[in-house]
Design an enzyme around this catalytic site. Structure first.
Site, short mmCIF file in Angstrom:
data_model
loop_
_atom_site.label_atom_id
_atom_site.label_comp_id
_atom_site.label_asym_id
_atom_site.label_seq_id
_atom_site.Cartn_x
_atom_site.Cartn_y
_atom_site.Cartn_z
N ASN A 222 63.79 42.74 58.29
CA ASN A 222 64.72 42.74 59.87
C ASN A 222 64.36 41.71 60.40
OD1 ASN A 222 61.88 43.14 61.35
ND2 ASN A 222 62.03 44.98 60.00
N ASP B 271 61.40 51.41 57.54
CA ASP B 271 61.18 52.78 57.34
C ASP B 271 61.39 53.38 55.90
OD1 ASP B 271 61.01 53.49 60.27
OD2 ASP B 271 63.20 53.43 60.55
N LYS C 66 64.49 39.30 38.21
CA LYS C 66 65.26 39.27 38.96
C LYS C 66 66.97 40.29 38.61
CE LYS C 66 68.64 35.83 41.12
NZ LYS C 66 69.12 34.77 40.57
N LYS D 155 60.42 59.24 70.64
CA LYS D 155 59.54 58.71 69.92
C LYS D 155 58.22 59.09 70.61
CE LYS D 155 62.42 55.32 67.74
NZ LYS D 155 63.00 53.93 67.65
#
Ligand code: CTP
Length: 405
Positions: A210, A279, A289, A337
């Site tokens: 991310n 997550d 690969k 949360k």
């Protein structure tokens, strides 16, 4: 509140267009209660007059190493002994070079050399000069001698270029000065901070990750260290250097981060999860690969451990702080949360649109705990980290009222 009452700050001003900000800085330090004396280099007086600084500080400005009247009033040795801290803002490339090499050819560099007071400098220069190897080598030398380097910030420059080299704003510099004088409120406390993204391998060359840069987590680890804590940083892949004196465990995947946290959590007083942990991870990663053969490719993912929830569920959990990175319904999702992970405090930050915290120099946070919401307005991640540290310290001692510092 006069948080700098009784503190003696020697403000050094060198030649650069940012010298105009030093007037505001002088005022700000005085407003906080500090006693300020000013030394200006000859070049600085080309940008702002000594009279301005004299009027603001209430004392004559020193600039000439050989001025007879200065030696009668307060000579450089006396100034050097007088100061609790020496703050040079702006610090030009030339002054940085002189400080790095122990050159004492003007009143400011001579006083710096003659003083035991810790030195803080706020560099200001053209971005190419800042990036130059010579300047960077000089900065490295000063850092190694525990000189605190404040900034510089990135952005539009007076020369018309854009990049790193802008002097920090007066309020940002005074926040650093404040923090230098703050009590070591977390002395003796063990803190773990997770930071950065994780990388979940798909094959040897590809993975899921991310946009987290790690800047907020690294800044927070530094701020908690400044507050006296014994900090361990557990970080995913970033391009950052860990703050000085903060040991860093480098990991790649969420599972590795979880293992590193669990191995180190015993005896931890405060756990701060800033990392943007994936997550899910691929069920398996191929050894070779993956070749482009099929028209479509399906990746099967499996849930990663929720590190923060695991730490909060320990029999004797540390004070737990989470971050909620949200693209919508920031406060509602953060509250969910806080409750679901059973943690003590959550810092909610937006990660989409113009205000996205990811890969940005600045951030804003909404802190939520059982008592409600506190907003920490947008500022640099470093300043925000110090503000957040203060909030964590206060709440930690409210729930662990055995403050022995
Ligand atoms: N976190 C963690 N381990 C995970 C996922 C998240 O420790 N596997 C921590 C993060 O470091 C952060 C907090 O949990 O402090 C919230 O992370 P965030 O990504 O905002 O939320 P998630 O719990 O992953 O939920 P969602 O992705 O559904 O928003």
């Amino acid at each position: 509140m006069k948080e700098l009452a009784g503190k003696k700050i020697l403000l050094g001003i060198t030649g650069g267009i940012a010298a105009y900000k030093s007037a505001v800085l002088c005022r700000e330090l005085m407003r906080l209660g500090a006693e300020v004396r000013v030394i200006m280099t000859a070049a600085a007086t080309q940008f702002i007059t000594p009279l301005t600084l004299q009027a603001l500080s209430g004392h004559p400005v020193h600039s000439d190493l050989f001025a007879a009247e200065n030696e009668d009033a307060m000579g450089h040795i006396e100034l050097a002994r007088w100061a609790d801290r020496i703050l040079i803002a702006p610090a030009s490339a030339q002054t940085i070079s002189k400080l790095a090499h122990g050159e004492a050819d003007n009143l400011l560099t001579t006083t710096g050399l003659a003083s035991d007071a810790s030195l803080m400098i706020a560099p200001a220069m053209n971005n190419v000069m800042w990036r130059d190897v010579a300047t960077q080598e000089n900065i490295k030398l000063l850092r190694a001698r525990d000189v605190l380097i404040l900034g510089p910030a990135s952005g539009d420059q007076a020369c018309g270029e854009t990049g790193p080299g802008r002097m920090l704003e007066a309020d940002e510099i005074s926040e650093y000065v404040l923090q230098q004088f703050q009590a070591q409120s977390l002395k003796g406390k063990r803190v773990i901070v997770t930071a950065g993204p994780t990388w979940e391998a798909i094959d040897p060359v590809r993975g899921l990750t991310n946009h987290s840069s790690g800047k907020m987590g690294y800044a927070l680890a530094g701020a908690l260290h400044d507050a006296g804590a014994n900090v361990t940083l557990i970080s995913g892949p970033t391009a950052l250097h860990p703050p000085r004196s903060v040991p860093c465990i480098h990991i790649t995947s969420a599972q590795e981060m979880s293992d590193a946290v669990m191995e180190n959590i015993t005896g931890c007083d405060i756990f701060v999860a800033v990392a943007a942990v994936a997550d899910y991870r691929p069920v398996s990663s191929t050894e070779q690969k993956i070749k482009k053969t099929a028209e479509t490719l399906t990746l099967k993912l499996v849930r990663n451990p929720d590190i923060l929830a695991m730490v909060a569920a320990l029999e004797k959990p540390p004070f737990t702080v989470g971050f909620a990175a949200e693209t919508e319904n920031l406060i509602d999702h953060a509250k969910e949360k806080l409750a679901a992970k059973k943690i003590d405090l959550i810092a909610a930050n937006p990660v989409s649109g113009d205000n996205s915290a990811f890969n940005s120099e600045s951030n804003e946070l909404s802190l939520i705990d059982s008592n409600g919401i506190t907003h920490l307005g947008r500022c640099s991640k470093s300043i925000l980290a110090h503000k957040l540290t203060k909030e964590i310290v206060r709440r930690y001692y409210e729930t662990h009222p055995t403050k022995d510092t």
